[in-house]
Design an enzyme around this catalytic site. Structure first.
Site, PDB file in Angstrom:
ATOM      1  N   GLU A 193       0.723  -1.103   0.079  1.00  0.00           N
ATOM      2  CA  GLU A 193       0.023  -0.069  -0.182  1.00  0.00           C
ATOM      3  C   GLU A 193       0.906   1.244   0.009  1.00  0.00           C
ATOM      4  O   GLU A 193       0.905   2.215   0.969  1.00  0.00           O
ATOM      5  CB  GLU A 193      -0.975  -0.179   1.181  1.00  0.00           C
ATOM      6  CG  GLU A 193      -1.770  -1.133   1.336  1.00  0.00           C
ATOM      7  CD  GLU A 193      -2.845  -1.082   2.421  1.00  0.00           C
ATOM      8  OE1 GLU A 193      -2.794  -0.215   3.366  1.00  0.00           O
ATOM      9  OE2 GLU A 193      -3.621  -2.106   2.448  1.00  0.00           O
ATOM     10  N   GLU A 377      -5.565  -8.503   0.644  1.00  0.00           N
ATOM     11  CA  GLU A 377      -6.087  -8.009   1.972  1.00  0.00           C
ATOM     12  C   GLU A 377      -7.558  -7.809   1.519  1.00  0.00           C
ATOM     13  O   GLU A 377      -7.942  -7.074   0.817  1.00  0.00           O
ATOM     14  CB  GLU A 377      -5.632  -6.736   2.590  1.00  0.00           C
ATOM     15  CG  GLU A 377      -4.342  -6.908   3.305  1.00  0.00           C
ATOM     16  CD  GLU A 377      -3.872  -5.749   3.891  1.00  0.00           C
ATOM     17  OE1 GLU A 377      -4.528  -4.753   4.274  1.00  0.00           O
ATOM     18  OE2 GLU A 377      -2.605  -5.723   4.127  1.00  0.00           O
TER      19      GLU A 377
HETATM   20  O1  IFM Z   1      -4.396  -3.162   9.278  1.00  0.00           O
HETATM   21  C1  IFM Z   1      -4.253  -2.583   7.816  1.00  0.00           C
HETATM   22  C2  IFM Z   1      -2.982  -3.071   6.986  1.00  0.00           C
HETATM   23  O2  IFM Z   1      -1.811  -2.938   7.868  1.00  0.00           O
HETATM   24  C3  IFM Z   1      -2.941  -2.534   5.847  1.00  0.00           C
HETATM   25  N1  IFM Z   1      -4.184  -2.591   5.095  1.00  0.00           N
HETATM   26  C4  IFM Z   1      -5.302  -2.100   5.766  1.00  0.00           C
HETATM   27  C5  IFM Z   1      -5.595  -2.803   7.129  1.00  0.00           C
HETATM   28  C6  IFM Z   1      -6.789  -2.470   8.005  1.00  0.00           C
HETATM   29  O3  IFM Z   1      -6.730  -0.863   7.923  1.00  0.00           O
END
Ligand code: IFM
Length: 471
Positions: A193, A377
């Site tokens: 990210e 994710e």
């Molecule tokens: O916890 C975070 C993760 O570290 C990166 N993506 C989003 C998740 C939830 O906010």
């Protein structure tokens, strides 16, 4: 109003969409989720779970520094202990394996494995070697992210991602890790990210290192992407059998009205959240609309940088959580207009599975060289409590079912999606929100470090067992 992805499950069996564990997860027989090579796993990140911040030669990271500043993190929480995974990793892997999860996405803490002079820290390296070897023994597919936001503080002291040199230091770090860990990693992701690192870290200051300037954000992004581009050939040379990619969080922006101004606002929202990262990677250029939104913030780009950044990828990791409804701000940009009466999570984020499908199918149209995708994710936070030894997180089960249905729809629409990782394996340090927000499919009692498998994890395990039995 039900989303289309929800409707798929509603028509299958009304009980399934309610998230009841008693009902088997029965996606349609033609669902890609039944394919046994569709990888289902869970993800975590170093600073969020490891703890042991002063052990075995680990150096401070920007998150140690940032979380120690009063007011930066809810309740003054820090990652100093987190889930104590550094000491409990063996039991955590047993837990992952016992759930039948086939993949594990973890990240490496740069400041655990290398000092300011680039000298390797053997104890830190051994931790990851032990971990990855055990995962391989268990037959679990390993996705390793090199940078999930925990920049060594000594690099921030020299300008962090505003300093072009950090990109070269990252390539050195990638070189070390891929020489040391070759053969135990199935897929390397350079960055997690970069939008969050650049924008939240340098653009609005909500994350470490806490700087707030749009021009900083665009320059930090450029150096992050350059770091990625410099690392990919190094990873290829040292560990040719593995896949190489990057992980981007993507945001769905929908217009608040049919007006041209609101349509434009939604477009600019997606430029800022998605095209800012994906265009340089997949088209070799920044989207010019970004600089309409943030005039005068063009980063300094040297000859050859864009070619380096846009080198081919083996996969693209996609993280998706929610959509944002936006309207024109009356000037160059957009403003959020939160919708009323929609389902939300503990984070206040709207549950909107269709956004995932629509973004993925949109990327397929926009980027002719879109690499194979893993959803690296997806998940939600809820205020989970343990009652009589159980955690009934029914909203999460329903959330996961609907998002998996959206993934299936995207696959059917022609997007090459090869797997899905739940965020997260266990509750953990949720950055500026500390430990209050619980994203895990396993509950963590931070006072005892006891892990309790939530109903959602039982549900995933049940599906995986059924899929295995049918294979
Ligand atoms: O916890 C975070 C993760 O570290 C990166 N993506 C989003 C998740 C939830 O906010």
């Amino acid at each position: 109003m039900a989303n289309d992805a929800s409707a798929v499950f509603d028509t299958l069996s009304p009980a399934v969409s309610k998230g009841s564990l008693a009902d088997p997860f029965t996606p349609p027989v033609d669902s890609s989720l039944w394919r046994k090579n569709f990888l289902l796993g869970a993800a975590t990140a170093s600073y969020q779970i490891e703890g042991a911040v002063n052990e075995d030669g680990r150096l401070p990271s920007i998150w140690d520094t940032f979380s120690a500043i009063p007011g930066k993190v809810l309740a003054g929480d820090t990652g100093a202990v987190a889930c104590d995974h550094y000491h409990r990793w063996e039991a955590d892997i047993e837990m992952l394996a016992s759930l039948g999860l086939e993949g594990y996405r973890l990240s490496i803490a740069w400041s655990r494995v290398m000092d300011a002079a680039g000298v390797p820290n053997r104890k830190g390296l051994d931790f990851y070697k032990r971990l990855l070897n055990r995962l391989k023994e268990k037959g679990i597919t390993t996705f390793v992210t090199l940078y999930h936001w925990d920049l060594p503080q000594h690099l921030e002291d020299r300008g962090g991602w505003l300093n072009r040199d950090t990109a070269y230091r990252f390539a050195d770090y990638a070189d070390l890790m891929s020489r040391e860990l070759a053969g135990t990693v199935d897929a390397w992701a350079t960055l997690n990210e970069p939008w969050c690192s650049a924008y939240l870290g340098y653009g609005n200051g909500h994350h470490a290192p806490g700087l707030a300037n749009d021009r900083f954000a665009t320059q930090a992004m450029h150096h992050l992407l350059l770091a990625h581009g410099l690392a990919v050939p190094v990873l290829r040379a040292n560990d040719p059998a593995s896949q190489k990619g990057i992980v981007a969080n993507i945001g769905r922006g929908t217009p608040n009205s049919d007006s041209a101004a609101d349509q434009r606002a939604a477009h600019l929202f997606e430029v800022q959240h998605n095209a800012w990262i994906l265009d340089p990677l997949l088209k070799g250029a920044y989207p010019q609309d970004l600089f309409e939104l943030w005039p005068g913030t063009e980063p300094l780009v040297l000859d050859g940088d864009m070619q380096t950044i846009s080198a081919p990828l083996d996969f693209l990791g996609i993280n998706y959580y929610f959509r944002t409804n936006v309207a024109s701000d009356g000037a160059h940009g957009f403003r959020d207009v939160p919708l009323e009466g929609v389902e939300r999570t503990q984070m206040g984020w709207e549950v909107y599975p269709d956004g995932l499908r629509d973004l993925l199918t949109g990327f397929k149209r926009t980027y002719h060289n879109l690499p194979p995708i893993y959803i690296t994710e997806n998940g939600m936070a809820s205020d989970d409590q343990v009652t009589d030894g159980h955690v009934d997180d029914t909203q999460r089960i329903s959330f996961l079912k609907r998002h998996l249905a959206a993934v299936d729809q995207a696959i059917k629409a022609g997007v090459d999606i090869r797997g899905y990782f739940l965020w997260s394996l266990m509750d953990n340090f949720e950055w500026a929100f500390g430990y209050e927000r619980r994203f895990g499919v396993v509950h963590v009692d931070y006072s005892t470090q006891k892990r309790t498998v939530k109903r959602s994890a039982e549900w995933v395990a049940k599906f995986l067992k059924e899929r295995k039995a049918r294979a």
